[in-house]
Design a protein around this motif. Sequence first.
Motif, PDB file in Angstrom:
ATOM      1  N   THR A  10      49.073  38.059  33.577  1.00  0.00           N
ATOM      2  CA  THR A  10      49.395  36.902  32.741  1.00  0.00           C
ATOM      3  C   THR A  10      48.021  36.109  33.014  1.00  0.00           C
ATOM      4  O   THR A  10      47.773  35.252  31.715  1.00  0.00           O
ATOM      5  CB  THR A  10      50.719  36.232  33.555  1.00  0.00           C
ATOM      6  OG1 THR A  10      51.705  36.959  33.703  1.00  0.00           O
ATOM      7  CG2 THR A  10      51.021  34.908  32.969  1.00  0.00           C
ATOM      8  N   VAL A  41      49.483  27.494  24.265  1.00  0.00           N
ATOM      9  CA  VAL A  41      48.314  27.380  25.384  1.00  0.00           C
ATOM     10  C   VAL A  41      48.152  26.008  25.477  1.00  0.00           C
ATOM     11  O   VAL A  41      47.246  25.095  24.682  1.00  0.00           O
ATOM     12  CB  VAL A  41      46.792  28.136  24.735  1.00  0.00           C
ATOM     13  CG1 VAL A  41      45.735  27.810  25.742  1.00  0.00           C
ATOM     14  CG2 VAL A  41      47.072  29.384  24.355  1.00  0.00           C
ATOM     15  N   LEU A  99      52.429  32.277  26.474  1.00  0.00           N
ATOM     16  CA  LEU A  99      51.363  32.802  26.061  1.00  0.00           C
ATOM     17  C   LEU A  99      51.668  33.676  24.812  1.00  0.00           C
ATOM     18  O   LEU A  99      50.828  33.799  23.881  1.00  0.00           O
ATOM     19  CB  LEU A  99      50.542  33.488  27.170  1.00  0.00           C
ATOM     20  CG  LEU A  99      50.100  32.764  28.351  1.00  0.00           C
ATOM     21  CD1 LEU A  99      49.456  33.422  29.290  1.00  0.00           C
ATOM     22  CD2 LEU A  99      49.027  31.842  27.640  1.00  0.00           C
ATOM     23  N   HIS A 152      45.710  37.218  30.233  1.00  0.00           N
ATOM     24  CA  HIS A 152      46.171  36.759  28.848  1.00  0.00           C
ATOM     25  C   HIS A 152      45.606  35.321  28.444  1.00  0.00           C
ATOM     26  O   HIS A 152      45.328  34.885  27.574  1.00  0.00           O
ATOM     27  CB  HIS A 152      47.746  36.828  28.682  1.00  0.00           C
ATOM     28  CG  HIS A 152      48.298  36.701  27.404  1.00  0.00           C
ATOM     29  ND1 HIS A 152      49.693  36.911  26.927  1.00  0.00           N
ATOM     30  CD2 HIS A 152      47.807  36.686  26.215  1.00  0.00           C
ATOM     31  CE1 HIS A 152      49.824  37.210  25.670  1.00  0.00           C
ATOM     32  NE2 HIS A 152      48.473  36.664  25.278  1.00  0.00           N
ATOM     33  N   TRP A 153      45.861  34.395  29.831  1.00  0.00           N
ATOM     34  CA  TRP A 153      45.495  32.960  29.426  1.00  0.00           C
ATOM     35  C   TRP A 153      43.949  33.178  29.132  1.00  0.00           C
ATOM     36  O   TRP A 153      43.446  32.259  28.077  1.00  0.00           O
ATOM     37  CB  TRP A 153      45.673  32.393  30.706  1.00  0.00           C
ATOM     38  CG  TRP A 153      45.138  30.966  30.758  1.00  0.00           C
ATOM     39  CD1 TRP A 153      43.747  30.516  31.296  1.00  0.00           C
ATOM     40  CD2 TRP A 153      45.492  29.645  30.231  1.00  0.00           C
ATOM     41  NE1 TRP A 153      43.470  29.173  31.133  1.00  0.00           N
ATOM     42  CE2 TRP A 153      44.561  28.645  30.610  1.00  0.00           C
ATOM     43  CE3 TRP A 153      46.499  29.431  29.572  1.00  0.00           C
ATOM     44  CZ2 TRP A 153      44.755  27.397  30.132  1.00  0.00           C
ATOM     45  CZ3 TRP A 153      46.762  27.763  29.107  1.00  0.00           C
ATOM     46  CH2 TRP A 153      45.911  26.839  29.458  1.00  0.00           C
ATOM     47  N   THR A 208      51.609  25.150  30.375  1.00  0.00           N
ATOM     48  CA  THR A 208      51.337  26.699  30.848  1.00  0.00           C
ATOM     49  C   THR A 208      50.443  27.191  31.581  1.00  0.00           C
ATOM     50  O   THR A 208      51.024  28.007  32.730  1.00  0.00           O
ATOM     51  CB  THR A 208      51.066  27.530  29.376  1.00  0.00           C
ATOM     52  OG1 THR A 208      51.860  27.142  28.182  1.00  0.00           O
ATOM     53  CG2 THR A 208      50.885  29.043  29.369  1.00  0.00           C
TER      54      THR A 208
END
Length: 347
Positions: A258, A227, A222, A261-262, A231
Amino acid sequence: MNQSQQPGEHVFLELRARDAWNQREYHLALKTAAEAAAMARSNADDNAWWNMTFLEAECLKKTGAFHDAQRLAEALREDVLTQRYPDLSARVSTFLAGTLQGQGDLALAAEEARRAVAMAASAGDSPDLRITAQHALIAALAESDQIDDAWEECLRLAELITPDVNSQTAGKAYWVIGNVAYLRRDAAVGTGYHRRAASNLSPSNDLDLWARFNRASAALRLAAGVVEPETLECIERAELAASIVGGSERDKLELSLTRAHWLFLTGQFDAAVERLRPICEASSLIASQTAAEAYMLLGQALARSGDPLEGLFQLEKSQELFRQSGAPDREAQVATLIDEVHRTADS
C-alpha cells in the motif's frame, strides 16, 4: 477418563487458548487449543471439541498457514455437529471462503460464501452471522471482478445493518460496502461508507482490525486514484497500529504494498521500485491476486523510471497471476498496460 486429568482441566485449557488468542499469541493459542480439543474429545464434550478445533483453524489462518487452515475447516464441515446446526455450518463456510480467497482461489471462495449465506439465513434470528457471511460473499465476488454482483449483495447487506447489530460487525459491513463502491469508481460513496466504518470500528476494541481496515481503505482509495491527505492518514494509521500489533509476514507485505502504491501515484518511481522488489520476491506469502498487483505496480514503476524491458517482464508476470486467480478484468487491464509500454518503447 485418564487419571492424570482433573475435572475441568480442559476448561482451563480453553481459557488459556482464548487468552493467548486475545493477546495475539497465535502459535501458543494454536498449541493450547489443540490440547484442549484432544482433552474435550476424550471427555466426550463435543461442543468444547468443536469450539477448540475451530479456534485451531483460526490460529492457522492467522499464522499464514492457509492450506492447513482450509483442510482443518473442511474436516470440521463434515462433522456431525456442524451438519446438525446451520449456525455452525455457516461459521465454517464463512471461514473457508476467507481461506480460499487468501489462497487466490476466488471461484471456490464465492461458492463457499454462497453456502455460508444460505446456512446463515436458515439459522434463525442471527444478524451478526448473516452479515459476516454476506461480507465474505461480497469480498469474494469483488476480488474476482464480479463488481455488479458484489454491489447487489452490498444492497442486501445494507438492509441487515440495524441499531441492534454489534458496532464492530456494522463497521466491517460498512467497510466492505465502501470497498465495492470504490471498485465501481464511485469514490464519494466509498469514502462515505469508509467514514461510517471508521466511526464503528474502535482501535481500543481490536487494534489489529483497525490496522487492516485503514490499510484496506487506503488501498481502495489508491486504486481509485484518490491521492489526498486523508488517504495518507489511513496509511500512517495502519503503519502505526501494525508497529504495535506486529502481525504476520503477509500483513507486513500487504501494508508495504500500500505504501509502495502511494509512492508510485505520487511520482516517486525509484522509491516505489525499491519497496516493491522485496514484496515480489516474497510473493509466495501473499494471495496470488495481491502478488499480481505488486508485479503490476513494479512493472509500471520500472517503465516510468527508464527500464521498459524489465517493466514488461514484470507486467507479464502480473497478467499470468491475475489469469490464475480468475480476475479477468484486471488481467485485461494489465494487457492494456503492456501495449502502452510497447508503444512508448517503440516511439
